[in-house]
Design a protein around this motif. Sequence first.
Motif, mmCIF file in Angstrom:
data_model
loop_
_atom_site.group_PDB
_atom_site.id
_atom_site.type_symbol
_atom_site.label_atom_id
_atom_site.label_comp_id
_atom_site.label_asym_id
_atom_site.label_seq_id
_atom_site.Cartn_x
_atom_site.Cartn_y
_atom_site.Cartn_z
ATOM 1 N N ILE A 161 -102.981 -46.804 35.955
ATOM 2 C CA ILE A 161 -104.210 -46.222 36.774
ATOM 3 C C ILE A 161 -105.511 -45.043 36.286
ATOM 4 C CG2 ILE A 161 -104.487 -45.429 39.237
ATOM 5 C CD1 ILE A 161 -101.703 -44.916 38.954
ATOM 6 N N ASN A 162 -106.601 -46.191 36.787
ATOM 7 C CA ASN A 162 -108.053 -45.605 36.432
ATOM 8 C C ASN A 162 -108.334 -44.547 37.062
ATOM 9 O OD1 ASN A 162 -110.906 -45.817 34.956
ATOM 10 N ND2 ASN A 162 -110.959 -47.627 36.660
ATOM 11 N N GLN A 163 -108.415 -43.789 37.281
ATOM 12 C CA GLN A 163 -108.092 -42.361 38.348
ATOM 13 C C GLN A 163 -109.252 -41.305 37.836
ATOM 14 O OE1 GLN A 163 -103.967 -41.164 39.198
ATOM 15 N NE2 GLN A 163 -104.855 -39.626 37.177
ATOM 16 N N ASN A 164 -109.769 -40.709 38.495
ATOM 17 C CA ASN A 164 -110.893 -39.215 37.705
ATOM 18 C C ASN A 164 -110.082 -38.327 37.272
ATOM 19 O OD1 ASN A 164 -112.531 -40.458 39.119
ATOM 20 N ND2 ASN A 164 -112.331 -39.106 41.420
ATOM 21 N N ASN A 165 -110.753 -37.684 36.360
ATOM 22 C CA ASN A 165 -109.866 -36.436 35.640
ATOM 23 C C ASN A 165 -110.865 -35.979 35.255
ATOM 24 O OD1 ASN A 165 -109.998 -37.951 32.804
ATOM 25 N ND2 ASN A 165 -109.259 -39.402 33.484
ATOM 26 N N ILE A 166 -110.329 -34.526 34.159
ATOM 27 C CA ILE A 166 -111.058 -33.969 33.526
ATOM 28 C C ILE A 166 -110.521 -33.348 32.929
ATOM 29 C CG2 ILE A 166 -110.443 -31.993 35.247
ATOM 30 C CD1 ILE A 166 -113.347 -30.583 35.066
ATOM 31 N N THR A 167 -111.220 -33.180 31.000
ATOM 32 C CA THR A 167 -110.901 -32.497 30.090
ATOM 33 C C THR A 167 -111.567 -31.416 29.785
ATOM 34 O OG1 THR A 167 -109.850 -34.706 29.467
ATOM 35 C CG2 THR A 167 -110.179 -32.991 27.860
ATOM 36 N N PHE A 168 -110.376 -30.510 29.003
ATOM 37 C CA PHE A 168 -111.304 -29.679 28.094
ATOM 38 C C PHE A 168 -110.415 -28.881 26.910
ATOM 39 C CE2 PHE A 168 -108.305 -26.950 30.930
ATOM 40 C CZ PHE A 168 -107.250 -25.902 30.370
ATOM 41 N N ASN A 169 -110.732 -28.105 25.840
ATOM 42 C CA ASN A 169 -109.979 -28.541 24.463
ATOM 43 C C ASN A 169 -109.908 -26.575 24.490
ATOM 44 O OD1 ASN A 169 -110.756 -27.790 22.071
ATOM 45 N ND2 ASN A 169 -109.201 -30.161 22.197
ATOM 46 N N GLN A 170 -108.699 -26.713 23.270
ATOM 47 C CA GLN A 170 -108.273 -25.684 23.623
ATOM 48 C C GLN A 170 -107.791 -25.068 22.212
ATOM 49 O OE1 GLN A 170 -108.632 -23.587 26.333
ATOM 50 N NE2 GLN A 170 -108.637 -21.154 25.541
ATOM 51 N N ALA A 171 -108.073 -24.005 21.525
ATOM 52 C CA ALA A 171 -107.240 -23.585 20.807
ATOM 53 C C ALA A 171 -105.842 -23.776 20.164
ATOM 54 C CB ALA A 171 -107.225 -21.831 19.749
ATOM 55 N N ALA A 172 -105.257 -24.227 19.623
ATOM 56 C CA ALA A 172 -103.244 -24.189 19.457
ATOM 57 C C ALA A 172 -102.839 -24.464 18.140
ATOM 58 C CB ALA A 172 -103.079 -25.738 21.183
ATOM 59 N N ASN A 173 -101.330 -24.475 17.806
ATOM 60 C CA ASN A 173 -100.910 -24.786 16.997
ATOM 61 C C ASN A 173 -99.719 -25.063 17.414
ATOM 62 O OD1 ASN A 173 -98.930 -23.692 15.006
ATOM 63 N ND2 ASN A 173 -98.855 -22.368 14.949
ATOM 64 N N CYS A 174 -100.106 -26.873 16.932
ATOM 65 C CA CYS A 174 -99.833 -28.060 17.145
ATOM 66 C C CYS A 174 -98.689 -28.469 15.786
ATOM 67 C CB CYS A 174 -100.498 -29.430 17.833
ATOM 68 S SG CYS A 174 -101.444 -28.454 19.126
ATOM 69 N N LYS A 175 -97.475 -28.432 15.836
ATOM 70 C CA LYS A 175 -96.447 -29.039 14.780
ATOM 71 C C LYS A 175 -96.142 -30.611 15.661
ATOM 72 C CE LYS A 175 -95.712 -25.250 13.381
ATOM 73 N NZ LYS A 175 -94.534 -23.902 12.520
#
Length: 230
Positions: A161-175
């Motif tokens: 669906i094309n809808q309103n959204n908001i993103t923030f970026n956070q430090a993380a350890n991703c495997k």
Amino acid sequence: MTFISKYYLGGEIESVVWSTKNKITSVNFTHPDRTLIGNTTLNDSNISDSQLGIFETSKLIQMVSVLDSDINISINEVAGTTINLNIKDDKYNMKFVLADSSVIPKPATMKQLPEFEIEIAVTPEFVANFQNALKAVTSEICAFIPKGDTIDVVLGYSTTINQNNITFNQAANCKSDEVKMFSSTHLKNILASNKGIDGTILISSNGLMKVNFNSSEFNSEYLLVESQTN
């Protein structure tokens, strides 16, 4: 009140059993929608060893809200059965009726946890970012999109669906690079109920999130099941 809020989650969990042994009071709980289970413990509790059925946590909160922070709790028993809590401070003395623990729904348990490939520190910055994003875009779902040593947290995420959204970026350890989605409402309540305590979010590619908070006074763990894609 602080201990209660860690399982009550703003009104999400009503009926529980308080289990106390050796000055540690613990509560295991399951959300009615079965997508959240958890445990919280109060260390150095002044409640004697017991199993106390709390059927209406909301009523207990309403009653103790008039008390000072320094309260004394004792248990009234009849023929070996706990029937009520006596709670008092310097001004008030109140009685809270206990329920038979057999009428309290048994909380779910998870016998074995999967491996968690993503780790995010729950800091005041993370909490503020999440709360502000949720205010900006009301959404039932929050998505976690790994970016190596950071992660995008998206409110209003959708693949269809094309809808309103908001993103923030956070430090993380991703495997893992798998996108996972969880209830933003549950996470919001968990963060609010553990305000001021640093914690950890762990995410498994098997579709499970574990959120931990530990302090000298409290230990809390929450397990969230992945939400369906939208």
